[in-house]
Design a protein around this motif. Structure first.
Motif, short mmCIF file in Angstrom:
data_model
loop_
_atom_site.label_atom_id
_atom_site.label_comp_id
_atom_site.label_asym_id
_atom_site.label_seq_id
_atom_site.Cartn_x
_atom_site.Cartn_y
_atom_site.Cartn_z
N ALA A 1 -45.94 49.27 58.08
CA ALA A 1 -44.75 49.89 58.65
C ALA A 1 -44.29 51.02 57.74
O ALA A 1 -44.64 51.07 56.56
CB ALA A 1 -43.64 48.85 58.80
N PRO A 2 -43.50 51.97 58.26
CA PRO A 2 -42.98 53.04 57.40
C PRO A 2 -42.23 52.46 56.22
O PRO A 2 -41.56 51.42 56.34
CB PRO A 2 -42.05 53.82 58.33
N PRO A 3 -42.31 53.06 55.04
CA PRO A 3 -41.62 52.53 53.87
C PRO A 3 -40.11 52.53 54.06
O PRO A 3 -39.53 53.47 54.61
CB PRO A 3 -42.03 53.48 52.74
N GLN A 4 -39.47 51.46 53.62
CA GLN A 4 -38.03 51.32 53.73
C GLN A 4 -37.35 51.88 52.47
O GLN A 4 -37.95 51.93 51.39
CB GLN A 4 -37.65 49.85 53.91
N PRO A 5 -36.08 52.30 52.58
CA PRO A 5 -35.39 52.84 51.40
C PRO A 5 -35.35 51.84 50.26
O PRO A 5 -35.31 50.62 50.47
CB PRO A 5 -33.98 53.15 51.93
N LEU A 6 -35.36 52.36 49.04
CA LEU A 6 -35.20 51.51 47.86
C LEU A 6 -33.78 50.97 47.80
O LEU A 6 -32.85 51.58 48.35
CB LEU A 6 -35.51 52.31 46.60
N PRO A 7 -33.56 49.84 47.13
CA PRO A 7 -32.19 49.32 46.99
C PRO A 7 -31.29 50.34 46.33
O PRO A 7 -31.69 51.02 45.38
CB PRO A 7 -32.37 48.08 46.10
N PRO A 8 -30.05 50.50 46.81
CA PRO A 8 -29.15 51.50 46.22
C PRO A 8 -28.72 51.11 44.82
O PRO A 8 -28.75 49.94 44.44
CB PRO A 8 -27.96 51.51 47.19
N ASN A 9 -28.29 52.12 44.07
CA ASN A 9 -27.83 51.92 42.69
C ASN A 9 -26.31 51.96 42.57
O ASN A 9 -25.77 52.18 41.49
CB ASN A 9 -28.44 52.98 41.77
N ASP A 10 -25.63 51.76 43.69
CA ASP A 10 -24.16 51.66 43.68
C ASP A 10 -23.49 52.94 43.19
O ASP A 10 -22.46 52.88 42.51
CB ASP A 10 -23.68 50.46 42.84
N LEU A 11 -24.04 54.08 43.54
CA LEU A 11 -23.37 55.35 43.27
C LEU A 11 -22.38 55.64 44.39
O LEU A 11 -22.48 55.07 45.48
CB LEU A 11 -24.40 56.47 43.16
N PRO A 12 -21.40 56.51 44.16
CA PRO A 12 -20.38 56.78 45.19
C PRO A 12 -21.01 57.28 46.49
O PRO A 12 -21.90 58.14 46.47
CB PRO A 12 -19.50 57.85 44.55
N GLU A 13 -20.54 56.74 47.61
CA GLU A 13 -21.05 57.19 48.90
C GLU A 13 -20.46 58.55 49.29
O GLU A 13 -21.11 59.32 50.00
CB GLU A 13 -20.74 56.16 49.98
N LYS A 14 -19.24 58.81 48.86
CA LYS A 14 -18.58 60.06 49.22
C LYS A 14 -18.00 60.71 47.97
O LYS A 14 -17.65 60.04 46.99
CB LYS A 14 -17.47 59.81 50.25
N LEU A 15 -17.87 62.03 48.03
CA LEU A 15 -17.25 62.80 46.96
C LEU A 15 -16.10 63.61 47.56
O LEU A 15 -16.24 64.20 48.64
CB LEU A 15 -18.26 63.75 46.31
N ASP A 16 -14.97 63.62 46.87
CA ASP A 16 -13.78 64.32 47.34
C ASP A 16 -13.87 65.79 46.95
O ASP A 16 -13.37 66.22 45.91
CB ASP A 16 -12.52 63.68 46.73
N LEU A 17 -14.52 66.58 47.81
CA LEU A 17 -14.69 67.99 47.50
C LEU A 17 -13.39 68.77 47.61
O LEU A 17 -13.16 69.72 46.86
CB LEU A 17 -15.75 68.61 48.42
N LYS A 18 -12.52 68.38 48.52
CA LYS A 18 -11.26 69.11 48.70
C LYS A 18 -10.37 69.00 47.47
O LYS A 18 -9.69 69.95 47.09
CB LYS A 18 -10.52 68.61 49.94
N GLY A 19 -10.36 67.83 46.84
CA GLY A 19 -9.52 67.63 45.67
C GLY A 19 -10.25 67.78 44.36
O GLY A 19 -9.75 67.37 43.31
N ALA A 20 -11.44 68.40 44.40
CA ALA A 20 -12.28 68.47 43.20
C ALA A 20 -11.76 69.48 42.20
O ALA A 20 -11.16 70.50 42.56
CB ALA A 20 -13.71 68.82 43.60
N LEU A 21 -12.02 69.19 40.91
CA LEU A 21 -11.86 70.19 39.87
C LEU A 21 -13.06 71.13 39.92
O LEU A 21 -14.20 70.67 40.06
CB LEU A 21 -11.78 69.52 38.49
N ARG A 22 -12.83 72.44 39.80
CA ARG A 22 -13.91 73.41 39.95
C ARG A 22 -14.02 74.28 38.70
O ARG A 22 -13.02 74.79 38.20
CB ARG A 22 -13.69 74.27 41.20
#
Length: 434
Positions: free
Chosen positions: A299-320
């Motif tokens: 079967a097609p290879p399945q994704p590797l187990p996640p490493n618990d990194l953030p799913e989302k990043l707050d770009l609107k409130g980000a420091l630039r």
């Protein structure tokens, strides 16, 4: 056809290096040690052909490991480092994210010659890691070989064979000696090896599923590696799982120090082709040694187990912040002259999203590396990000790339910059999360 080395599109990715400084906890109370690792900085040789004398090199080696160094996600590892070379050194880990910084030049001094140091490192994530001496190249008398380290997933293995392919670049003088990176390579010839061999051979059975951990162990050159006649599914970049996607034309493009884990279903004998941006050359091959009988197609290879990194990043409130690359007087220094009293490139409070605009003001491509945190490569409109994490990015001259990361690891961390020229110096700055 010349590969498009620096195109950051998802289907052509692998312009990244993954990285991060060591997460060290020096002794003290805490969970029990679950693994041990003895590392040694030592003199070695590179034997290319039986009729030729071996080439002197230096290396970071794992004592008592006959092949790969394999740890597990969640390990608390006692690391003993012995420096048997005549200059101060310390292992620099790429891809190991730690909550307590002890990065060379910032959190700890390099070990003097003949010193032995013991530390405790935590392995929070699974992935393909790399440890080496590249931050100390100003003092290296010989080219240095890095050490691949595997942090295995805790679940069951889903492939039949797991292989590391360490690609290295050497610059050889007519007398057979090698020029370390950062020095003038005039009169030298480039030579590439895979796992220390000029013609690497990987033996497999037909219908076997292979996990190939490609590592660009070179110090300056972006490389493309291709396995002819096979579909190559990218599973992880710079030690972090990615949504599986096919490598374009079966080729992977790797910045210096970058890693890519790929799944290949062995079908026929085939060549490994390497392209350095100037020409393609065969550096090895996949050889069928029989057939593996399977009751059903894979079967097609399945994704590797996640490493618990953030799913989302707050770009609107980000420091630039803007970070200039390849420009004089822009705050960068060679590691040998780096001062802990220098001004940081930027500061952020823990928990904030940081967006960096990386501007290459120089005349040739530059490689940027962020310690301490993996980052997302942002889309051109700054309205989203590519579906993978990186630690390193190659940026073309005159180009600006934007990256974003969640500042989750308090401490003071290094960033690195080096142009893709063998004689160019490696440069460093630092940033703070506090």
């Amino acid at each position: 056809m010349k590969p498009r080395i620096f195109d950051p599109h998802r289907r052509e990715v692998l312009a990244g290096l993954g990285a991060s400084a060591v997460g060290l906890i020096a002794g003290g109370a805490g969970p029990l040690v679950t693994a041990q690792l003895a590392l040694q900085a030592r003199a070695a040789t590179l034997a290319l052909k039986p009729a030729q004398p071996a080439i002197p090199i230096w290396e970071l080696a794992a004592v008592s490991h006959l092949k790969d160094v394999r740890l597990k996600r969640g390990d608390r590892c006692e690391m003993v480092f012995r420096n048997d070379l005549p200059v101060p050194l310390a292992p620099v880990w790429y891809g190991l994210n730690g909550a307590v910084p002890a990065a060379p030049l910032r959190g700890r001094a390099p070990a003097p010659p003949s010193a032995v140091e013991t530390s405790i490192i935590s392995i929070p994530h699974a992935g393909t890691l790399l440890a080496d001496f590249r931050l100390f190249e100003d003092g290296l008398k010989q080219p240095a070989r890095p050490l691949p380290i595997i942090a295995a997933e805790t679940g069951p293995e889903v492939v039949d064979h797991d292989e590391v392919l360490l690609i290295e670049e050497w610059r050889l003088r007519p007398d057979g000696t090698a020029v370390p990176p950062g020095q003038d390579p005039t009169g030298t010839t480039p030579l590439y090896t895979v796992n220390g061999q000029t013609s690497f051979e990987l033996s497999a059975l037909g219908h076997q599923r292979l996990r190939l951990r490609f590592i660009n162990g070179s110090q300056r050159t972006v490389l493309a590696i291709k396995l002819e006649g096979h579909d190559v599914q990218v599973m992880a970049l710079d030690g972090q799982p990615a949504e599986p996607f096919p490598a374009r034309n079966g080729a992977l493009v790797l910045a210096p120090g970058a890693r890519a884990d790929a799944v290949v279903d062995a079908a026929t004998s085939a060549a490994f082709l390497l392209h350095d941006g100037k020409e393609a050359r065969q550096v090895g091959g996949l050889k069928m040694s029989g057939q593996l009988e399977r009751r059903a197609p894979l079967a097609p290879p399945q994704p590797l187990p996640p490493n618990d990194l953030p799913e989302k990043l707050d770009l609107k409130g980000a420091l630039r912040f803007d970070v200039a690359l390849g420009a004089p007087d822009s705050g960068w220094a060679r590691p040998a002259s780096f001062s802990t009293a220098s001004a940081p490139a930027f500061r952020a409070k823990p928990g904030r999203t940081v967006v960096l605009a990386l501007k290459n003001l120089g005349p040739i491509a530059t490689v940027f590396h962020l310690h301490g945190h993996p980052f997302r490569l942002l889309d051109k409109l700054d309205d989203g990000w590519k579906p993978y994490w990186l630690h390193t990015l190659a940026i073309e001259p005159g180009q600006t790339q934007r990256i974003a990361f969640a500042a989750t690891a308090p401490g003071r961390w290094l960033i690195e910059s080096v142009v893709t020229d063998w004689a160019a110096p490696r440069l460093v700055r630092w940033y703070a999360v506090e």
